[in-house]
Design an enzyme around this catalytic site. Structure first.
Site, mmCIF file in Angstrom:
data_model
loop_
_atom_site.group_PDB
_atom_site.id
_atom_site.type_symbol
_atom_site.label_atom_id
_atom_site.label_comp_id
_atom_site.label_asym_id
_atom_site.label_seq_id
_atom_site.Cartn_x
_atom_site.Cartn_y
_atom_site.Cartn_z
ATOM 1 N N LYS A 127 5.615 11.425 -1.152
ATOM 2 C CA LYS A 127 4.193 10.780 -0.947
ATOM 3 C C LYS A 127 4.274 9.417 -0.875
ATOM 4 C CE LYS A 127 1.681 9.210 -4.218
ATOM 5 N NZ LYS A 127 1.061 8.063 -3.391
ATOM 6 N N GLU B 193 13.131 3.289 -10.036
ATOM 7 C CA GLU B 193 13.368 1.675 -9.707
ATOM 8 C C GLU B 193 11.850 1.084 -9.787
ATOM 9 O OE1 GLU B 193 15.938 0.414 -8.725
ATOM 10 O OE2 GLU B 193 17.159 2.346 -7.791
ATOM 11 N N CYS C 175 10.448 -6.431 -6.143
ATOM 12 C CA CYS C 175 10.738 -6.542 -7.275
ATOM 13 C C CYS C 175 12.028 -7.043 -7.762
ATOM 14 C CB CYS C 175 11.071 -5.009 -7.640
ATOM 15 S SG CYS C 175 11.837 -3.922 -6.572
ATOM 16 N N GLU D 161 5.450 -9.486 -14.518
ATOM 17 C CA GLU D 161 5.630 -9.562 -13.092
ATOM 18 C C GLU D 161 4.422 -10.246 -12.487
ATOM 19 O OE1 GLU D 161 6.707 -5.796 -11.584
ATOM 20 O OE2 GLU D 161 8.447 -6.907 -10.114
HETATM 21 P P1 ADP Z 1 1.995 -0.712 -7.453
HETATM 22 O O1 ADP Z 1 1.579 -1.231 -8.775
HETATM 23 O O2 ADP Z 1 3.291 -1.343 -6.861
HETATM 24 O O3 ADP Z 1 0.971 -0.178 -6.480
HETATM 25 P P2 ADP Z 1 2.511 1.915 -8.536
HETATM 26 O O4 ADP Z 1 3.364 2.349 -9.543
HETATM 27 O O5 ADP Z 1 0.928 2.153 -8.847
HETATM 28 O O6 ADP Z 1 2.912 0.513 -8.054
HETATM 29 O O7 ADP Z 1 2.575 2.713 -7.193
HETATM 30 C C1 ADP Z 1 3.624 3.247 -6.640
HETATM 31 C C2 ADP Z 1 3.653 4.583 -6.125
HETATM 32 O O8 ADP Z 1 3.393 5.701 -7.316
HETATM 33 C C3 ADP Z 1 2.638 4.933 -4.986
HETATM 34 O O9 ADP Z 1 3.114 5.918 -4.293
HETATM 35 C C4 ADP Z 1 1.455 5.492 -5.975
HETATM 36 O O10 ADP Z 1 0.775 6.107 -5.210
HETATM 37 C C5 ADP Z 1 2.206 6.421 -6.933
HETATM 38 N N1 ADP Z 1 1.340 6.777 -8.241
HETATM 39 C C6 ADP Z 1 0.341 6.228 -8.791
HETATM 40 N N2 ADP Z 1 -0.214 6.723 -9.771
HETATM 41 C C7 ADP Z 1 0.725 7.755 -9.966
HETATM 42 C C8 ADP Z 1 0.643 8.669 -10.939
HETATM 43 N N3 ADP Z 1 0.015 8.828 -11.868
HETATM 44 N N4 ADP Z 1 1.798 9.696 -10.853
HETATM 45 C C9 ADP Z 1 2.409 9.753 -9.911
HETATM 46 N N5 ADP Z 1 2.439 8.765 -8.654
HETATM 47 C C10 ADP Z 1 1.588 7.501 -8.900
#
Ligand code: ADP
Length: 481
Positions: free
Chosen positions: A174, A249, A283, A384
């Protein structure tokens, strides 16, 4: 030119079961660059089922044959680097030259793991009993769920998929909702090299629905995630019920230490390329710069001179080396950090504002910023920032700077500049970080392990260690009659 894209499940290009879609926006112009399926729980389940079905055959294939597929993917990625880079620039905003660099970096993981696939060695163990023979073999963990971020739309995908496929795992990925188009383009290449159906599946969609399914489903044996510490902790919790293997990560808060004996000019150049790459949205980019008191004025002058070379704009325009931030939320976070620092007494030397002049007004641009005289209680030195802001602090002694650099729950990358070999050894061994750049601000390569200490993550990506993360060790005890 907006286009409609599809998910790739069990070797077929498909819409979401609900037929819902979402739009991908160019952060430089806010124009729609593509429409992708809004996959949900059922789409994730279809993909997991396909991966599960494909696993026995793929894992039983000779690693030499798996390597052939990976080599085919590598060749195509390299020969199409411009086209893939255009997509990265369109959905992420980074300058085209940087995007080409990302595609080559992404491809280097595919090449590296094509080679490593052939070197999954087990052991023979001396036994305490003369009548026994003890062995270990390594086997793929099973179906892998991979969740990736938007800051490296291509490289974060191959850094996970290449070792997983090399190990004999099948995958469901995903990608981030902001940048799914690069993922689609990589999957087109998978189709062109005739990767067997179900071996790699793509589900663009709702982050929580798809992400939760990938991190809880009984048939997913391993989750690998790159993203925020906050979401990483949710996934870690989700994965615990079925005791999944997990690689995380997460965020970083990198210190960059300049000692008085360092070559100040090369340290300043290294800081610039590290900090302003991807507009500070990586990061491992520097968050806190510590400069030894006796050289801070000189270093600041040299760094300001370097900063004049930065040119902000659309990533497709020649000469631009800083693109937009990913969205308005990112601008707001950066502005909050800068305002907080200034209100607590920091000096704003350069930048410190959203850029809205001319054609920049349509996108999410923030000026490259330098803050000096900052202190550790400021947000910029604790959280960050994920934006183009550099924060300078001074220090007196090695002992003091080590204790300040380590005083955080993050532990991904740290950098220091010195020409004293004894100091190199002392500081390298004392920094509580997974990646140390010694007179080097660009340490990430396919052949070395990338990963954090403390709350910056679990397991490694890259190197032979990145393959181990997708393997189980099985112990065989054989008694002779
Ligand atoms: P950023 O803050 O850099 O956008 P995120 O951690 O929000 O990073 O997003 C990283 C990935 O995690 C994306 O693919 C996002 O769609 C996914 N993501 C966001 N929320 C969830 C969740 N509750 N469970 C699993 N994946 C998630």
């Amino acid at each position: 030119m907006s286009k409609n894209y599809l998910n790739f499940i069990n070797g077929e290009w498909v819409s979401a079961r609900t037929n819902k879609t979402f739009e991908v926006i160019n952060p430089a112009t806010r124009e729609v660059v593509g429409t992708v399926p809004l996959g949900g729980k059922e789409d994730a389940q279809d993909a997991i089922e396909a991966a599960k079905k494909a696993f026995p055959e793929w894992s039983a294939l000779s690693p030499f044959k798996r390597a052939r597929y990976l080599n085919g993917i590598y060749q195509k990625m390299v020969s199409r680097k411009e086209e893939l880079a255009q997509l990265i620039t369109a959905e992420n905003g980074k300058p085209l030259e940087e995007a080409i660099g990302e595609v080559l970096y992404a491809a280097s993981f595919v090449q590296w793991y094509a080679e490593e696939a052939k070197r999954v060695y087990g052991d023979t163990l001396p036994s305490s009993s003369g009548r026994k023979r003890l062995l270990t073999i390594k086997q793929p963990v099973g179906v892998v769920g991979a969740i990736t971020p938007w800051n490296f739309p291509s490289a974060m995908i191959t850094r996970k998929i290449a070792p997983a496929l090399a190990a004999g795992c099948t995958v469901v990925i995903k990608p981030a909702e902001q940048t799914p188009l690069s993922a689609v383009a990589i999957f087109k290449i998978f189709e062109e090299v005739s990767l067997p159906r179900g071996v790699a599946n793509l589900v663009c969609g709702d982050p929580i629905e798809v992400g939760t399914e990938l991190s809880t489903h009984i048939n997913v044996s391993k989750v690998t995630f790159t993203g925020s510490t906050e979401v990483g902790k949710i996934i870690y919790r989700n994965a615990s019920d079925t005791v999944k293997r997990i690689s995380l990560e997460l965020g970083g808060h990198a210190p960059f230490i300049v000692f008085e004996d360092a070559n100040l000019k090369s340290a300043a150049k290294a800081l610039l390329s590290n900090k302003y790459m991807n507009a500070g949205q990586t990061c491992i980019c520097t968050n806190r710069v510590y400069v030894q008191e006796s050289v801070i004025d000189e270093f600041t002058k040299i760094f300001i001179n370097e900063m004049q070379k930065l040119s902000v704009g659309y990533g497709i325009d020649e000469g631009v080396n800083v693109g937009p931030l990913i969205d308005m939320q990112a601008i707001e976070k950066v502005a909050k950090h800068v305002d907080d620092a200034v209100s607590k007494g920091a000096t704003l030397m350069i930048g410190g504002k959203q850029l809205t002049e001319g054609n920049l007004k349509r996108g999410f641009f923030y000026s490259p910023t330098l803050l000096t005289n900052t202190t550790e209680d400021m947000l910029v030195n604790r959280e960050e920032t994920f934006g183009p802001v550099t924060s300078f602090m001074s220090f007196k002694t090695e002992e003091e700077v080590l204790s300040r650099a380590n005083n955080t729950s993050f532990g991904l990358a740290a950098y220091f500049f010195t020409n004293d070999v004894n100091r190199v050894t002392r500081i390298s061994e004392s920094l509580e970080y997974g990646i140390i750049g010694i007179n080097d601000s660009q340490p990430s390569v396919a052949e070395a392990p990338f990963g954090g200490f403390k709350q910056s993550g679990l397991e490694k990506e890259g190197g032979y260690q990145g393959l181990e993360a997708f393997l189980e060790t099985k112990y065989l005890s054989m008694r002779l009659s």
